[in-house]
Structure formats: structure tokens, C-alpha cells
Design an enzyme around this catalytic site. Structure first.
Site, PDB file in Angstrom:
ATOM      1  N   ASN A   9       8.635  85.625   0.913  1.00 52.57           N
ATOM      2  CA  ASN A   9       9.835  84.767   1.332  1.00 52.57           C
ATOM      3  C   ASN A   9      10.923  84.401   0.291  1.00 52.57           C
ATOM      4  O   ASN A   9      10.422  83.971  -0.698  1.00 52.57           O
ATOM      5  CB  ASN A   9       9.039  83.521   1.867  1.00 52.57           C
ATOM      6  CG  ASN A   9      10.043  82.365   2.160  1.00 52.57           C
ATOM      7  OD1 ASN A   9      11.276  82.664   2.530  1.00 52.57           O
ATOM      8  ND2 ASN A   9       9.562  81.204   2.351  1.00 52.57           N
ATOM      9  N   LYS A  11      13.404  82.752   0.465  1.00 51.90           N
ATOM     10  CA  LYS A  11      14.029  81.514   0.491  1.00 51.90           C
ATOM     11  C   LYS A  11      15.701  81.557   0.572  1.00 51.90           C
ATOM     12  O   LYS A  11      16.065  82.719   1.036  1.00 51.90           O
ATOM     13  CB  LYS A  11      13.601  80.633  -0.342  1.00 51.90           C
ATOM     14  CG  LYS A  11      12.055  80.789  -0.277  1.00 51.90           C
ATOM     15  CD  LYS A  11      11.411  79.305  -1.022  1.00 51.90           C
ATOM     16  CE  LYS A  11       9.833  79.469  -0.901  1.00 51.90           C
ATOM     17  NZ  LYS A  11       9.147  78.465  -1.572  1.00 51.90           N
ATOM     18  N   HIS A  95       8.143  76.372   7.903  1.00 48.04           N
ATOM     19  CA  HIS A  95       7.778  76.081   6.293  1.00 48.04           C
ATOM     20  C   HIS A  95       7.953  74.745   6.001  1.00 48.04           C
ATOM     21  O   HIS A  95       8.986  73.899   6.382  1.00 48.04           O
ATOM     22  CB  HIS A  95       8.724  76.996   5.793  1.00 48.04           C
ATOM     23  CG  HIS A  95       8.554  77.459   4.352  1.00 48.04           C
ATOM     24  ND1 HIS A  95       8.730  76.302   3.186  1.00 48.04           N
ATOM     25  CD2 HIS A  95       7.704  78.325   3.849  1.00 48.04           C
ATOM     26  CE1 HIS A  95       8.570  77.104   2.159  1.00 48.04           C
ATOM     27  NE2 HIS A  95       7.615  78.090   2.435  1.00 48.04           N
ATOM     28  N   GLU A  97       9.457  73.583   3.443  1.00 50.62           N
ATOM     29  CA  GLU A  97      10.868  73.262   3.173  1.00 50.62           C
ATOM     30  C   GLU A  97      11.873  73.139   4.381  1.00 50.62           C
ATOM     31  O   GLU A  97      12.990  72.490   4.283  1.00 50.62           O
ATOM     32  CB  GLU A  97      11.241  74.425   2.357  1.00 50.62           C
ATOM     33  CG  GLU A  97      10.896  74.438   0.944  1.00 50.62           C
ATOM     34  CD  GLU A  97      10.715  75.891   0.071  1.00 50.62           C
ATOM     35  OE1 GLU A  97      11.476  76.767   0.389  1.00 50.62           O
ATOM     36  OE2 GLU A  97       9.856  75.838  -0.708  1.00 50.62           O
ATOM     37  N   GLU A 180      -0.234  76.858   3.334  1.00 54.46           N
ATOM     38  CA  GLU A 180       0.757  76.677   2.053  1.00 54.46           C
ATOM     39  C   GLU A 180       0.759  75.060   1.413  1.00 54.46           C
ATOM     40  O   GLU A 180       1.424  74.223   2.118  1.00 54.46           O
ATOM     41  CB  GLU A 180       2.395  76.967   2.072  1.00 54.46           C
ATOM     42  CG  GLU A 180       2.265  78.448   2.589  1.00 54.46           C
ATOM     43  CD  GLU A 180       3.801  78.974   2.014  1.00 54.46           C
ATOM     44  OE1 GLU A 180       3.773  79.834   1.369  1.00 54.46           O
ATOM     45  OE2 GLU A 180       4.862  78.171   2.340  1.00 54.46           O
ATOM     46  N   GLY A 186       5.960  76.681  -5.682  1.00 58.93           N
ATOM     47  CA  GLY A 186       7.077  76.739  -6.586  1.00 58.93           C
ATOM     48  C   GLY A 186       6.765  75.822  -7.984  1.00 58.93           C
ATOM     49  O   GLY A 186       7.512  75.601  -8.811  1.00 58.93           O
ATOM     50  N   SER A 226       2.413  79.604  -5.202  1.00 63.61           N
ATOM     51  CA  SER A 226       2.288  79.884  -6.577  1.00 63.61           C
ATOM     52  C   SER A 226       1.414  81.356  -6.736  1.00 63.61           C
ATOM     53  O   SER A 226       0.809  81.432  -7.613  1.00 63.61           O
ATOM     54  CB  SER A 226       1.788  78.891  -7.458  1.00 63.61           C
ATOM     55  OG  SER A 226       2.641  77.920  -7.660  1.00 63.61           O
TER      56      SER A 226
HETATM   57  P1  13P Z   1       6.040  80.302  -4.421  1.00 63.24           P
HETATM   58  O1  13P Z   1       5.195  81.411  -4.315  1.00 63.24           O
HETATM   59  O2  13P Z   1       7.311  80.394  -4.964  1.00 63.24           O
HETATM   60  O3  13P Z   1       5.196  79.077  -4.910  1.00 63.24           O
HETATM   61  O4  13P Z   1       6.700  79.774  -2.839  1.00 63.24           O
HETATM   62  C1  13P Z   1       5.529  79.916  -1.660  1.00 63.24           C
HETATM   63  C2  13P Z   1       6.191  79.749  -0.355  1.00 63.24           C
HETATM   64  O5  13P Z   1       6.707  78.711  -0.286  1.00 63.24           O
HETATM   65  C3  13P Z   1       6.511  80.920   0.355  1.00 63.24           C
HETATM   66  O6  13P Z   1       6.791  80.484   1.645  1.00 63.24           O
END
Ligand code: 13P
Length: 263
Positions: A9, A11, A95, A97, A180, A186, A226
Site C-alpha cells: 500500500n 498510500k 483502512h 487512515e 492492522e 508506520g 510495520s
Molecule cells: P506500515 O507498513 O508503514 O506500518 O503501514 C502499514 C499499512 O498501513 C498498510 O496498509
């Protein structure tokens, strides 16, 4: 036997040109990978470019979201038909976010709820995607505060129940669910392997209760948060973790290839 599925992803990262450069290098590196489904989730503007360059390869493309109406006066939104037309086969839905849940905290003052996603909108989006022939990856996960309060299991069970409401067992069995934990996204703070396995097994058990054993045995459950080349192998060897949804480490070819090859 469930086929492992690893998705990157991106983003809000990569221009069309940067996406093109990534795919040119990446597709060569993973050309020999078999028995793993590989997905790239670029920003909308790069979906078409990435899909074109992945044609005839073992890499599929996913959107990062989809709107729950087919068309109309919905400024800024993208429909399932548009994503399919651009070459996407899958889409992320719900997601954290887009649910407006960030980092270690829930929304705090000064952060804007730029997407007001709820389990209900997630459910509408999944239905629209399935009806159009776009495969949904439904994301779920608890925040740091929810985990600290001991509410992890009830939060996840609620997201699974409400997000998948009214679907058939067959539809759910063909889906992907991504666990997640919001506090692990992140942050570099990966969920421990036993805990990630425990929550993924709990999601599968909840699906078995709601939709039956056949759906539960065939739904694929990813872990995300992560994931890096050095922790991927352990996470991906767990019986109920069928793949990974990778953010930061999917932006660089060697890191993402390292995760895929860990399987
Ligand atoms: P990270 O791998 O950067 O922690 O992000 C995970 C994520 O949100 C994938 O959709």
C-alpha cells in the site's frame, strides 16, 4: 490451501513517473515468484500506469479505496467501475487512515477527520465492489487506547461483523481481511507474532461463527503494521496469517522483494 497474498500500500506516495520506475525494477525481481499473490496499491492517479506495466506479469493492482455509489455528483470520489477500467482487480476498503484513526492515538484536536469512514460505509463499499466484480480487502484494527483499555477483541469483532453484514458465505470466503493494529502502522512497533496470530485466528473464528466453516477456511487474512524484511518470515509462517499488507517497506524495491521472498 490458501494462497498467500502480499500487498504493497503506497498510500499518498509516488508520482506516475516514480510508480513507473518502481514497477520496471520490481517486476523483474519477482518474475520467478510462484504461489504468492502480489499486489500493488498505488494512489489513484497511478493505477492505470501501474496496471499497464503489470499486464502479463504475476502482479495485480488494487485501489486504496472506492466509493459506494456507481456514479453521480460525488466530488473527489472514485467508483468501482473506474478502478476496474483503469486495470485494478482489488481494492482496499476501511483502512484506518480512511477511517480517520491515526498513529497511537485516536483523532486528537487539530487533526481533521478528512474521511469519516464507519463500519456502515465500509459495508456499503464492500457490497458495491463485489457487485462490480472488484475484490475487496477489508481492513480492521484497534487503536492504542482501545488495546490499553482491553477492548481489542470486541473492537475487531464489531468491525468484522458490521463490515461484512448481509454478505453471503461465498462472498466472504473469496475475500481478504487485513488485520492492522493502528498503533503498529508506520511506528516501527510491530505487533508480536503470537499476538498477531491470536487476533487473526480470532477473526477467522468470528467469520466461522457468522458465515460457516467453509467461508472461514477460505477467507485470507493479512497482517499489516510495520512489516519489514526481517520480521516478515516469522509473521508469515503463522497458521492464520495468510499474507501481509505493507506500507512503508513497499516503497523501496529491495525491501518489498525481501518481504515477498520471505514467504
Ligand atoms: P506500515 O507498513 O508503514 O506500518 O503501514 C502499514 C499499512 O498501513 C498498510 O496498509
Amino acid at each position: 490451501m490458501r494462497k498467500p497474498i502480499i500487498a504493497g500500500n503506497w498510500k499518498m506516495n509516488k508520482t506516475i513517473g516514480e510508480a513507473k520506475d518502481f514497477v520496471e525494477a520490481f517486476r523483474v525481481e519477482v518474475a520467478s515468484v510462484k504461489d504468492v499473490e502480489i499486489l500493488l496499491c498505488p494512489p489513484y492517479l497511478a493505477v492505470h500506469e501501474v496496471a499497464q506495466r503489470c499486464q502479463g506479469t504475476n502482479i495485480a493492482v488494487a485501489g486504496q479505496d472506492v466509493f459506494w455509489k456507481e456514479s453521480g455528483a460525488y466530488t473527489s470520489q472514485v467508483s468501482a467501475k473506474m478502478l476496474l477500467d483503469a486495470g485494478a482487480e482489488f481494492t482496499l476498503i476501511g483502512h484506518s487512515e480512511t477511517r480517520g484513526r491515526f498513529g497511537k492515538e485516536d483523532m486528537t484536536e487539530g487533526q481533521f477527520a478528512f474521511f469519516a469512514e464507519s463500519d456502515e460505509t465500509v459495508n456499503c463499499k464492500i457490497k458495491v465492489a463485489l457487485a462490480a466484480g472488484l475484490k475487496p480487502i477489508m481492513c480492521c484494527g484497534e487503536t492504542y487506547n482501545e488495546r490499553q483499555a482491553g477492548n481489542t477483541d470486541s473492537v475487531i469483532k464489531g468491525q468484522v461483523k458490521n463490515g461484512l453484514a448481509d454478505l453471503t458465505a461465498e462472498q466472504v470466503g473469496g475475500m481478504v481481511v487485513a488485520y492492522e493494529p493502528v498503533w503498529a502502522i508506520g511506528t516501527g512497533e510491530v505487533c508480536s507474532t503470537p499476538e498477531a496470530q491470536r487476533v487473526c485466528a480470532m477473526i477467522r473464528a468470528k467469520i466461522a461463527k457468522l458465515f460457516g466453516d467453509v467461508a472461514a477456511e477460505s477467507v485470507r487474512i493479512q497482517y499489516g503494521g510495520s512489516v519489514k524484511p526481517d520480521n516478515a518470515k516469522e509473521l508469515l509462517s503463522q497458521p492464520d496469517i495468510d499474507g501481509a499488507l505493507v506500507g512503508g517497506a513497499s516503497l523501496k524495491v529491495p525491501d518489498f522483494v525481501g518481504i515477498i521472498k520471505a514467504i
